[in-house]
Structure formats: C-alpha cells, structure tokens
Design an enzyme around this catalytic site. Structure first.
Site, PDB file in Angstrom:
ATOM      1  NE  ARG A 163      -3.669  -2.417   2.219  1.00 22.87           N
ATOM      2  CZ  ARG A 163      -4.646  -2.740   3.054  1.00 22.87           C
ATOM      3  NH1 ARG A 163      -4.965  -1.904   4.036  1.00 22.87           N
ATOM      4  NH2 ARG A 163      -5.312  -3.863   2.905  1.00 22.87           N
ATOM      5  CD  GLU A 221      -8.661  -1.508  10.611  1.00 25.12           C
ATOM      6  OE1 GLU A 221      -8.674  -0.257  10.700  1.00 25.12           O
ATOM      7  OE2 GLU A 221      -8.840  -2.112   9.547  1.00 25.12           O
TER       8      GLU A 221
END
Length: 422
Positions: free
Chosen positions: A257, A344
């Site tokens: 990413r 997360e």
RNA sequence: GGAGUCGUGGGUGAGUGGCUGAAACCAGCAGUUUGCUAAACUGCCGUACUGGGUAACCGGUACCGAGGGUUCGAAUCCCUCCGACUCCGCCA
C-alpha cells in the site's frame, strides 16, 4: 457496481442509502446519463433499421437487374451514413459517462449498519479478554529484539521493515499459525499472484477510484494491496454451480500500500508499512447465506486472537467509515497495553453482489432458470505485522524480553523468549 | 528475447461478404413416455436498448476479444490494440 434497474425503480431509496455514506444526490446524474444514452440509442436504431432495410432492397434490385432502383437506394443510404457515425460516437460517449458515474459510487450500506460520518460513529458490540496496562510500546521493544530500522531505510526507504533473528522467526511463526488455523477452519489454502491486472482491481473496487493508494509496475500491473483482490477474482467471469458454494479461500501474502494521505501518521513503529503480510479470508456464497457467513468469518478471525490470548473488541462500522465495496463491516481491534489503545487488526466485510457485478461472477441453481450474482465476503485473519506488535506489547516482561505465546512455540525452533540484543 | 497460431453463445465448435443472433453437439429448463431411477422423444433455451400488448407474446436495433477502416451491406476483408496458446532461447 450497482444494479441500474433497481436504481431506476427507486432512486429516492438509492439516494437515501448513499447519503448515509456522505454521497449526496447520486441518482440524478446517473439517471440523466442513462436517459441520454437511451435517447441516443433510440435515434440511432431508427437510422440503422432504415439502412439495413435499404441494403437488403439493394441486393434484391441488383438481382433483378434494376440498376436505377439500386442507385436511388444507394443514394439514400449515403445520406444516412452521413449522420450515423456521429450518433455512434455520441452513444459511446454516453455509455462511458454512465459507466464512469456508476463505477465511482460506493456500495449501499446494509440496513443494520449504524449512521455516522467517521470512526466515532462505530459501535462496539463485543469485548473479549483482560486488557492490561503499562509497559513499553512495541517500537521500543522491537528496537532491542531484532528490528533493524536503519537498514530498512537505507534499502527501501521509510515504512519498510527489516527483522532479524528470533524476531523474524516470530513474524514467520505468526503467519504460519494463522494460516494453519484458517485452513483447519475450512478455508482452502491458495497461492495467488501478487501482481495483477487493472481489471482485477476494478472487480474488487480499488479501481478506478483509489489508484493513488496502490503501487503500479512499469509493465502496467499493480501490486495487490490485499490478497482479497486475487482471491475474490478467482471466480470472475464465471458461472458457478450453486452446489459448489460456499467457496472459502485463504492465502498468506505480502500486501503493498502506498499509504498516500497517511503522511505523518503512525510513522514511528511497525503499524503502518508499505509492505506487510496478512492472512486473508474470502468467501463466495449465495445471497441467502451471506449474513451468517459474515458472522462465521469474523469468528474465524477472532479465534486467532483468542488462541494468542490477545484482548480485543469487535466494532460494527458505521455507514461513513466503511470501505468502498462493503455493505457491512466488522473491525477487530486488539488491545495494546504499551500504547494504551485499541488498534485495528482485522476487517471483515460483506460486499453483497457489489463486487460480483463488477467481476461478472454468477451462480446457477439446479432446477432454477437463469443465473444470479454471487455474494462476496472478505476479512483479515489476521494482519501479521500488527499481530506481532500486539504480541510484543502483551507478552513483554519487565526486563524488555518477550515471552513466546504457547501456540507459537512449535514454530520457534526451541526459542521460548525473545532476548534483548543489547 | 526470437518465430508462429488463435480469440464466436453456459461449454465444445461450425461459419470466410447479404438467406447468420449465428449450424451441430453437450449442459440447462418445460413436457411426453415410464412402476422408480435411467433412457428415449418433443418444445424451449444469450444480453442490452426500444415499439406494441394486462400478460403469455409479437416486432426493431446492437453485440461473434476491443477500437478504427473498406463496403450499399462485415462474425466473415484491412489496420491498431488487448488477451491466450505453441515452439526455440534464457532463467529461480
């Protein structure tokens, strides 16, 4: 991709659903484009019909040796041909305009997804384990256990990591442990391409809107930001036998990413990297089983955290915080005692038929006519780097060493503790 | 990297300028026959837009990898691109 027929049938409901995601009045533009397209098509078709009719008559006239009639018909076709190309071009332009509008709209949130504009609207629906507090943050621990940040920067730049020795092995152990668990849970182990075509990324929804989040190769392929892309596209342009569903797939892969827009955020540790490993879960299911599959998948991700005795909470994302393709998403957040926060570590989404429409992935049920779109789900089970962060913080000892969680010992070659290197 | 082949409906695969939305076969659907299953037989069996009809349905247009060109007319001829495959070379 959305169902145009459904949108036409009830544009108000469509707008209301998208408004919950912060997209206002989307239907008007789409309907206008749809209208334009159909208008152009209708006009064009009338001319084409006349041209075809005249062409047939020309053939007949020539066969009858009536050259005068043939010549006059050919003159008529010639005038039609003057305006047909422009109409065709207008039709293609209208088609493109419609596709551009439609492909940029996110999925509609499910009815049981709460309202909210961002992460503050998310709802905690479950908590597990006993969160401790205190101790060092993971970067301080890792720096003395085998994290070679300087080399990573020299070799590749910021947001890449080099791990050495037992810490590298812990990273591998986590990936192996997770993958084994998911295979045992019924997911089919799969090795997939890390470089994919644009079509695949369109199918899962990363393109055309999120190109800047991705890395692209010089031969025009793209590095996958998650194995969801490769795994989900395994069924693209297929008509599956309903009996073969559900299809459950898993893969342990690197993910890439570009983290555009994340400048300055989480730059210190190992939490946000350009490259990281993740065990991905993908389910291809019939529409009626999607909701229960979503619960099952999330439970499979939670099982990994529970096996490592890592405290976590399950969040139901609000409409404004969900990813592009999702209609409903659970995030799992692991507790980090050193940082004193929830972080997360997994995201499990039900995408309905949104990706299936973009990929043209359908199934057929024996005894029923026609085909239906499959429903697709994906989830992390789990992110390896972040799991390592969680293990470091939750298993640290007062001296800065880290005890290896029992389920990982079989992978550690006799190492039971990560010892300080200086 | 060099040389070549190919891209047609859910599948296999015909079709080389008008009679082809597209043969045939397989799969699928609906029937008939049958004690059940199987088999056999008959019919149906792509998508989008559009005209008519309450509807079943009946017409029109487009789509044979994508785009462009030639032609009165293109799945069929030409060009470009994309994709797949084969052989040789190289390589973990």
């Amino acid at each position: 991709m959305h169902d145009l027929k459904a949108l036409r049938a009830d544009p108000a409901a469509f707008d209301a659903a998208l408004a919950r995601r912060g997209v206002a009045g989307a239907s008007a533009g789409v309907l206008q484009a749809d209208n334009d397209l159909r208008g152009v098509q209708t006009a064009l078709q009338a001319d084409l019909a006349r041209r075809n009719e005249a062409s047939k008559a020309i053939g007949a006239a020539k066969a009858a040796r009536d050259d005068a009639a043939a010549a006059s018909l050919m003159a008529e076709v010639a005038t039609l041909k003057e305006r047909i190309p422009a109409q065709e071009a207008a039709g293609r332009a209208a088609e493109c305009a419609l596709q551009d509008l439609l492909s940029a709209l996110p999925n509609l949130p499910a009815d049981d997804v709460p309202d909210g504009a961002d992460e503050h609207g998310n709802v905690e629906i479950k908590r597990w384990g006993n969160p401790q507090s205190g101790g060092l943050e993971h970067d301080a621990l890792a720096a003395r256990l085998g994290w070679n940040a300087e080399s990573a920067t020299k070799i590749a730049g910021a947001r890449f990591m080099v791990l050495e020795g037992p810490l590298a092995r812990l990273h591998r152990a986590l990936g192996q442990h997770m993958l084994n668990m998911q295979v045992a849970a019924g997911y089919r182990e799969t090795v997939v391409p890390l470089l994919v075509r644009a079509d695949a990324l369109f199918g899962t929804g990363q393109l055309p809107k999120f190109a800047e989040d991705l890395f692209r190769t010089s031969d025009d392929r793209w590095l996958i930001p998650t194995a969801e892309v490769s795994l989900t596209n395994l069924v693209r342009e297929q008509i599956l036998d309903g009996e073969s569903l559900p299809l459950r797939l898993t893969a342990l892969t690197p993910c890439f990413r570009s983290e555009a827009g994340a400048a300055g955020k989480d730059t210190r540790g190992l939490v946000r990297q350009h490259q990281f490993e993740k065990v991905e879960l993908v389910s291809i299911v019939t529409p009626d089983t999607a909701a229960q599959e979503h619960e099952r998948m999330t439970a499979c991700a939670e099982a990994v955290l529970e096996s490592l005795d890592l405290p976590y909470r399950r969040m139901l994302l609000c409409a404004g915080d969900m990813g592009f393709a999702a209609r409903k998403t659970y995030d799992l957040e692991v507790w980090l005692p050193g940082a004193g926060t929830w972080r997360e570590i997994s995201s499990c989404s039900d995408c309905g038929d949104f990706q299936a429409r973009r990929m043209d992935a359908r199934f057929r049920v024996k005894g029923e006519k026609g085909t239906q779109f499959v429903h697709t789900l994906n989830g992390s089970g789990l992110a390896v780097g972040r799991a390592m962060v969680a293990v470091l913080e939750n298993y640290q000892n007062p001296d800065g060493s880290v005890t290896i969680p029992i389920p990982l010992l079989p992978y550690m070659g006799g190492t039971t503790r990560l010892e300080l290197t200086l």
